[in-house]
Design an enzyme around this catalytic site. Structure first.
Site, PDB file in Angstrom:
ATOM      1  CG  ASP A 158       9.227  42.209  -9.752  1.00 40.19           C
ATOM      2  OD1 ASP A 158       8.719  41.651 -10.399  1.00 40.19           O
ATOM      3  OD2 ASP A 158       9.257  43.396  -9.993  1.00 40.19           O
TER       4      ASP A 158
ATOM      5  CG  HIS B  76       5.718  32.653 -12.202  1.00 42.31           C
ATOM      6  ND1 HIS B  76       6.068  33.716 -11.699  1.00 42.31           N
ATOM      7  CD2 HIS B  76       4.848  33.213 -13.339  1.00 42.31           C
ATOM      8  CE1 HIS B  76       5.627  35.046 -12.343  1.00 42.31           C
ATOM      9  NE2 HIS B  76       4.912  34.558 -13.335  1.00 42.31           N
TER      10      HIS B  76
ATOM     11  CG  LEU C 116       9.282  31.796   9.378  1.00 50.24           C
ATOM     12  CD1 LEU C 116      10.070  32.915   9.770  1.00 50.24           C
ATOM     13  CD2 LEU C 116      10.118  31.083   7.943  1.00 50.24           C
TER      14      LEU C 116
END
Ligand code: FPP
Length: 244
Positions: free
Chosen positions: A24, A41, A135
């Site tokens: 956020d 973004h 991962l």
């Protein structure tokens, strides 16, 4: 990030296997610089590489990133389009490198409702990285915890399970995260202290870590601090301390 710090071995004793991140603060990061929110973004994707690398170095096995929620459709259409573009660009520009470094990409969320081109990119990323296991990066895109639970219930009904056959374990198999352990740690950047519909079933016993740092400024050292905070927590899962 500085190089010396980057190479320092991390004295982590108990690393969370699965870390969820609510990324956020992109919009505020951009607005304080007089930039459009979409620039935030884009900036928020810049540090993904660093976070993926750090997660591998710190021995985190699974990262789940909240990239686009079912509620994000309520944002202005231009911002929604920009978030779709961001996802496509990450896949176009980073997929080869991610595959090279052993990352497996999984989508967590609803494919329905996404444009065919976005769906295709997501499916391509999943398929071409499926052999990797260094991962796991779950990208929660068009994801909402409540929608996920509703989908699970629908799946259970469709499969005709009887009430006796439904327990917590069985229910979990109908979630988007089926087969994965629950998150041990959930990090939220940007200062708010809530889950915002992120992994609400799976987070039942997760440790929560909130930081005011805005996502585009959240780097390797910040991830390390979150992991250090985690290792100081006492996880009792409703029981008592082992030495109590
Ligand atoms: C919240 O910031 C962030 C989002 C809604 C999008 C997060 C997406 C990325 C970081 C890029 C894509 C990542 C992947 C893995 C493809 P906000 O806009 O709500 O910020 P604000 O609270 O400051 O307004």
């Amino acid at each position: 990030m500085n190089d010396v710090e980057d190479k320092t071995p991390v004295p982590l004793k108990r690393v969370p296997q699965h870390v969820g991140i609510i990324m956020d603060g992109n919009g505020r990061w951009a607005q304080t610089r007089g930039l459009p929110r979409t620039a935030g973004h884009r900036a928020g994707t810049e540090n993904l590489r660093e976070i993926f690398r750090a997660a591998v170095d710190f021995d985190v096995e699974i990262l789940t990133l909240y990239a686009f929620s079912t509620e994000n459709w309520n944002r202005p259409p231009a911002e929604v389009r920009a978030l779709m573009r961001v996802l496509k660009r990450v896949i176009d520009n980073q997929l080869d490198e991610l595959i090279e470094s052993g990352v497996r990409i999984c989508h967590v969320g609803l494919l329905d409702g996404l444009a065919p081109i976005v769906r295709k990119k997501i499916q391509h990323a999943e398929e071409s990285s499926r052999e990797n296991n260094r991962l796991i990066v779950n990208v929660a895109f068009n994801y909402g915890g409540r929608a996920e639970i509703v989908e699970a219930v629908k799946g259970i009904i469709a499969d005709g399970l009887s009430t006796d056959e439904v327990d917590e374990e069985r229910f979990s198999e109908y979630l988007f995260t089926a087969g994965l352990p629950d998150p041990d740690l959930i990090i939220r950047t940007g200062g708010d202290m809530r889950l915002s519909n992120f992994l609400i079933w799976q987070a039942a016993y997760a440790e929560l870590y909130f930081t005011p740092t805005l996502w585009p400024e959240f780097h390797r050292q910040d991830l390390r601090e979150a992991l250090v905070s985690y290792q100081q927590r006492d996880r009792r899962f409703g029981g008592l301390d082992s030495d109590a």
